[in-house]
Design a protein around this motif. Sequence first.
Motif, PDB file in Angstrom:
ATOM      1  N   LEU A 106       0.827  -1.206   0.000  1.00 50.31           N
ATOM      2  CA  LEU A 106       0.000   0.000   0.000  1.00 50.31           C
ATOM      3  C   LEU A 106       0.860   1.254   0.000  1.00 50.31           C
ATOM      4  O   LEU A 106       0.631   2.189  -0.784  1.00 50.31           O
ATOM      5  CB  LEU A 106      -0.936  -0.011   1.208  1.00 50.31           C
ATOM      6  CG  LEU A 106      -1.885   1.167   1.372  1.00 50.31           C
ATOM      7  CD1 LEU A 106      -2.897   1.189   0.233  1.00 50.31           C
ATOM      8  CD2 LEU A 106      -2.597   1.072   2.715  1.00 50.31           C
ATOM      9  N   LEU A 107       1.863   1.270   0.844  1.00 52.92           N
ATOM     10  CA  LEU A 107       2.770   2.413   0.950  1.00 52.92           C
ATOM     11  C   LEU A 107       3.483   2.667  -0.383  1.00 52.92           C
ATOM     12  O   LEU A 107       3.495   3.797  -0.886  1.00 52.92           O
ATOM     13  CB  LEU A 107       3.795   2.158   2.056  1.00 52.92           C
ATOM     14  CG  LEU A 107       4.743   3.287   2.398  1.00 52.92           C
ATOM     15  CD1 LEU A 107       4.047   4.270   3.313  1.00 52.92           C
ATOM     16  CD2 LEU A 107       5.980   2.741   3.064  1.00 52.92           C
ATOM     17  N   ILE A 108       4.061   1.637  -0.954  1.00 53.64           N
ATOM     18  CA  ILE A 108       4.788   1.783  -2.221  1.00 53.64           C
ATOM     19  C   ILE A 108       3.829   2.145  -3.357  1.00 53.64           C
ATOM     20  O   ILE A 108       4.135   3.003  -4.188  1.00 53.64           O
ATOM     21  CB  ILE A 108       5.571   0.497  -2.552  1.00 53.64           C
ATOM     22  CG1 ILE A 108       6.633   0.236  -1.481  1.00 53.64           C
ATOM     23  CG2 ILE A 108       6.209   0.568  -3.930  1.00 53.64           C
ATOM     24  CD1 ILE A 108       7.646   1.338  -1.310  1.00 53.64           C
ATOM     25  N   GLY A 109       2.669   1.502  -3.398  1.00 54.06           N
ATOM     26  CA  GLY A 109       1.695   1.787  -4.451  1.00 54.06           C
ATOM     27  C   GLY A 109       1.221   3.229  -4.435  1.00 54.06           C
ATOM     28  O   GLY A 109       1.181   3.902  -5.474  1.00 54.06           O
ATOM     29  N   VAL A 110       0.857   3.720  -3.248  1.00 51.63           N
ATOM     30  CA  VAL A 110       0.405   5.110  -3.133  1.00 51.63           C
ATOM     31  C   VAL A 110       1.550   6.069  -3.425  1.00 51.63           C
ATOM     32  O   VAL A 110       1.366   7.082  -4.109  1.00 51.63           O
ATOM     33  CB  VAL A 110      -0.215   5.375  -1.736  1.00 51.63           C
ATOM     34  CG1 VAL A 110      -0.461   6.850  -1.502  1.00 51.63           C
ATOM     35  CG2 VAL A 110      -1.501   4.583  -1.582  1.00 51.63           C
ATOM     36  N   LEU A 111       2.735   5.761  -2.942  1.00 55.78           N
ATOM     37  CA  LEU A 111       3.895   6.613  -3.202  1.00 55.78           C
ATOM     38  C   LEU A 111       4.142   6.770  -4.706  1.00 55.78           C
ATOM     39  O   LEU A 111       4.281   7.888  -5.214  1.00 55.78           O
ATOM     40  CB  LEU A 111       5.137   6.046  -2.525  1.00 55.78           C
ATOM     41  CG  LEU A 111       6.429   6.835  -2.712  1.00 55.78           C
ATOM     42  CD1 LEU A 111       6.366   8.127  -1.915  1.00 55.78           C
ATOM     43  CD2 LEU A 111       7.622   6.010  -2.288  1.00 55.78           C
ATOM     44  N   VAL A 112       4.167   5.666  -5.427  1.00 58.94           N
ATOM     45  CA  VAL A 112       4.424   5.707  -6.868  1.00 58.94           C
ATOM     46  C   VAL A 112       3.287   6.415  -7.605  1.00 58.94           C
ATOM     47  O   VAL A 112       3.526   7.254  -8.488  1.00 58.94           O
ATOM     48  CB  VAL A 112       4.649   4.277  -7.419  1.00 58.94           C
ATOM     49  CG1 VAL A 112       4.645   4.263  -8.932  1.00 58.94           C
ATOM     50  CG2 VAL A 112       5.941   3.709  -6.867  1.00 58.94           C
ATOM     51  N   ALA A 113       2.026   6.109  -7.244  1.00 55.73           N
ATOM     52  CA  ALA A 113       0.878   6.718  -7.930  1.00 55.73           C
ATOM     53  C   ALA A 113       0.841   8.227  -7.727  1.00 55.73           C
ATOM     54  O   ALA A 113       0.666   8.986  -8.689  1.00 55.73           O
ATOM     55  CB  ALA A 113      -0.422   6.079  -7.436  1.00 55.73           C
ATOM     56  N   VAL A 114       1.013   8.663  -6.489  1.00 54.29           N
ATOM     57  CA  VAL A 114       0.951  10.104  -6.218  1.00 54.29           C
ATOM     58  C   VAL A 114       2.170  10.809  -6.803  1.00 54.29           C
ATOM     59  O   VAL A 114       2.057  11.923  -7.323  1.00 54.29           O
ATOM     60  CB  VAL A 114       0.803  10.374  -4.697  1.00 54.29           C
ATOM     61  CG1 VAL A 114       0.890  11.859  -4.384  1.00 54.29           C
ATOM     62  CG2 VAL A 114      -0.519   9.810  -4.199  1.00 54.29           C
ATOM     63  N   LEU A 115       3.312  10.190  -6.769  1.00 54.95           N
ATOM     64  CA  LEU A 115       4.508  10.793  -7.374  1.00 54.95           C
ATOM     65  C   LEU A 115       4.319  10.930  -8.886  1.00 54.95           C
ATOM     66  O   LEU A 115       4.702  11.949  -9.478  1.00 54.95           O
ATOM     67  CB  LEU A 115       5.737   9.944  -7.065  1.00 54.95           C
ATOM     68  CG  LEU A 115       7.085  10.512  -7.478  1.00 54.95           C
ATOM     69  CD1 LEU A 115       7.339  11.857  -6.811  1.00 54.95           C
ATOM     70  CD2 LEU A 115       8.204   9.546  -7.108  1.00 54.95           C
ATOM     71  N   MET A 174       1.404  11.259 -10.429  1.00 53.10           N
ATOM     72  CA  MET A 174       0.356  12.248 -10.708  1.00 53.10           C
ATOM     73  C   MET A 174       0.795  13.674 -10.392  1.00 53.10           C
ATOM     74  O   MET A 174       0.440  14.600 -11.109  1.00 53.10           O
ATOM     75  CB  MET A 174      -0.915  11.915  -9.914  1.00 53.10           C
ATOM     76  CG  MET A 174      -1.617  10.671 -10.408  1.00 53.10           C
ATOM     77  SD  MET A 174      -3.222  10.366  -9.643  1.00 53.10           S
ATOM     78  CE  MET A 174      -2.808  10.240  -7.922  1.00 53.10           C
ATOM     79  N   THR A 175       1.548  13.866  -9.311  1.00 53.24           N
ATOM     80  CA  THR A 175       1.872  15.232  -8.880  1.00 53.24           C
ATOM     81  C   THR A 175       3.302  15.642  -9.156  1.00 53.24           C
ATOM     82  O   THR A 175       3.591  16.835  -9.153  1.00 53.24           O
ATOM     83  CB  THR A 175       1.619  15.387  -7.371  1.00 53.24           C
ATOM     84  OG1 THR A 175       2.523  14.548  -6.652  1.00 53.24           O
ATOM     85  CG2 THR A 175       0.173  15.073  -7.018  1.00 53.24           C
ATOM     86  N   ASP A 176       4.198  14.697  -9.320  1.00 52.40           N
ATOM     87  CA  ASP A 176       5.623  14.964  -9.497  1.00 52.40           C
ATOM     88  C   ASP A 176       6.196  15.758  -8.318  1.00 52.40           C
ATOM     89  O   ASP A 176       7.123  16.547  -8.468  1.00 52.40           O
ATOM     90  CB  ASP A 176       5.878  15.698 -10.822  1.00 52.40           C
ATOM     91  CG  ASP A 176       7.309  15.491 -11.304  1.00 52.40           C
ATOM     92  OD1 ASP A 176       7.902  14.447 -10.956  1.00 52.40           O
ATOM     93  OD2 ASP A 176       7.836  16.386 -11.995  1.00 52.40           O
ATOM     94  N   ALA A 235       1.256  11.439   1.394  1.00 52.85           N
ATOM     95  CA  ALA A 235       0.094  10.648   0.983  1.00 52.85           C
ATOM     96  C   ALA A 235       0.324   9.164   1.267  1.00 52.85           C
ATOM     97  O   ALA A 235      -0.584   8.457   1.716  1.00 52.85           O
ATOM     98  CB  ALA A 235      -0.190  10.873  -0.502  1.00 52.85           C
ATOM     99  N   ALA A 236       1.532   8.675   1.017  1.00 50.28           N
ATOM    100  CA  ALA A 236       1.838   7.259   1.265  1.00 50.28           C
ATOM    101  C   ALA A 236       1.732   6.942   2.754  1.00 50.28           C
ATOM    102  O   ALA A 236       1.143   5.925   3.135  1.00 50.28           O
ATOM    103  CB  ALA A 236       3.229   6.928   0.747  1.00 50.28           C
ATOM    104  N   LEU A 237       2.303   7.810   3.581  1.00 52.66           N
ATOM    105  CA  LEU A 237       2.198   7.588   5.032  1.00 52.66           C
ATOM    106  C   LEU A 237       0.753   7.722   5.503  1.00 52.66           C
ATOM    107  O   LEU A 237       0.290   6.960   6.352  1.00 52.66           O
ATOM    108  CB  LEU A 237       3.100   8.563   5.784  1.00 52.66           C
ATOM    109  CG  LEU A 237       4.597   8.303   5.653  1.00 52.66           C
ATOM    110  CD1 LEU A 237       5.387   9.427   6.309  1.00 52.66           C
ATOM    111  CD2 LEU A 237       4.969   6.974   6.254  1.00 52.66           C
ATOM    112  N   GLY A 238       0.035   8.682   4.954  1.00 51.47           N
ATOM    113  CA  GLY A 238      -1.372   8.881   5.318  1.00 51.47           C
ATOM    114  C   GLY A 238      -2.248   7.718   4.902  1.00 51.47           C
ATOM    115  O   GLY A 238      -3.275   7.450   5.532  1.00 51.47           O
ATOM    116  N   SER A 239      -1.860   7.003   3.846  1.00 51.94           N
ATOM    117  CA  SER A 239      -2.664   5.858   3.402  1.00 51.94           C
ATOM    118  C   SER A 239      -2.638   4.714   4.408  1.00 51.94           C
ATOM    119  O   SER A 239      -3.521   3.857   4.397  1.00 51.94           O
ATOM    120  CB  SER A 239      -2.174   5.365   2.041  1.00 51.94           C
ATOM    121  OG  SER A 239      -0.902   4.750   2.169  1.00 51.94           O
ATOM    122  N   LEU A 240      -1.647   4.693   5.281  1.00 49.41           N
ATOM    123  CA  LEU A 240      -1.569   3.629   6.281  1.00 49.41           C
ATOM    124  C   LEU A 240      -2.554   3.842   7.431  1.00 49.41           C
ATOM    125  O   LEU A 240      -2.958   2.887   8.094  1.00 49.41           O
ATOM    126  CB  LEU A 240      -0.146   3.521   6.828  1.00 49.41           C
ATOM    127  CG  LEU A 240       0.903   3.078   5.820  1.00 49.41           C
ATOM    128  CD1 LEU A 240       2.278   3.054   6.473  1.00 49.41           C
ATOM    129  CD2 LEU A 240       0.572   1.726   5.239  1.00 49.41           C
TER     130      LEU A 240
END
Length: 156
Positions: A107-116, A118-120, A128-133
């Motif tokens: 979950l952490l890696i997936g959200v990190l890659v997706a948000v990175l 989308m937003t760069d 966002a990755a930490l918040g997803s936990l």
Amino acid sequence: MKKKRNFDSLFVRFLYLCKVHTKISHSGIVESIEDGRVRVRILQASACAACKVAGHCNASESKEKIVDVLNIADTSRLNVGDEVVVCASRHVANKALMLGFGIPFLLLIGVLVAVLYMTDNEGVAALAALGSLLPYYFLLWLWRDSIQQQISFYLE
């Protein structure tokens, strides 16, 4: 000349090893007994904690943990202070590892890659990755009773 391998014997060895290591067990001491629940104190030690020079080495580590063993039908044979063996199946251990470490990591890696992607923006992606936990662990907390029934220990 090459030696021909006997694949049948390798397969038999593999099956034997899989069958032998189907549970995880720890010795422990009964702390309390109440209503079908036994609390057992176990000493969880790292591999080098049993070494003769572990007292002089900083790498060795051991921790005392209290484990609840639920749904014990006959607690009359147990007394506080008895030494028992607490076991869990390999399947239960794998499920606990997936819930505690595997899924949160993915979950952490997936959200990190997706948000990175989308937003760069690395800062936003990390937050966002930490918040997803937070919702994940909140859901685990809500389902703790159900999970406790699925991931349980037994006495040998």
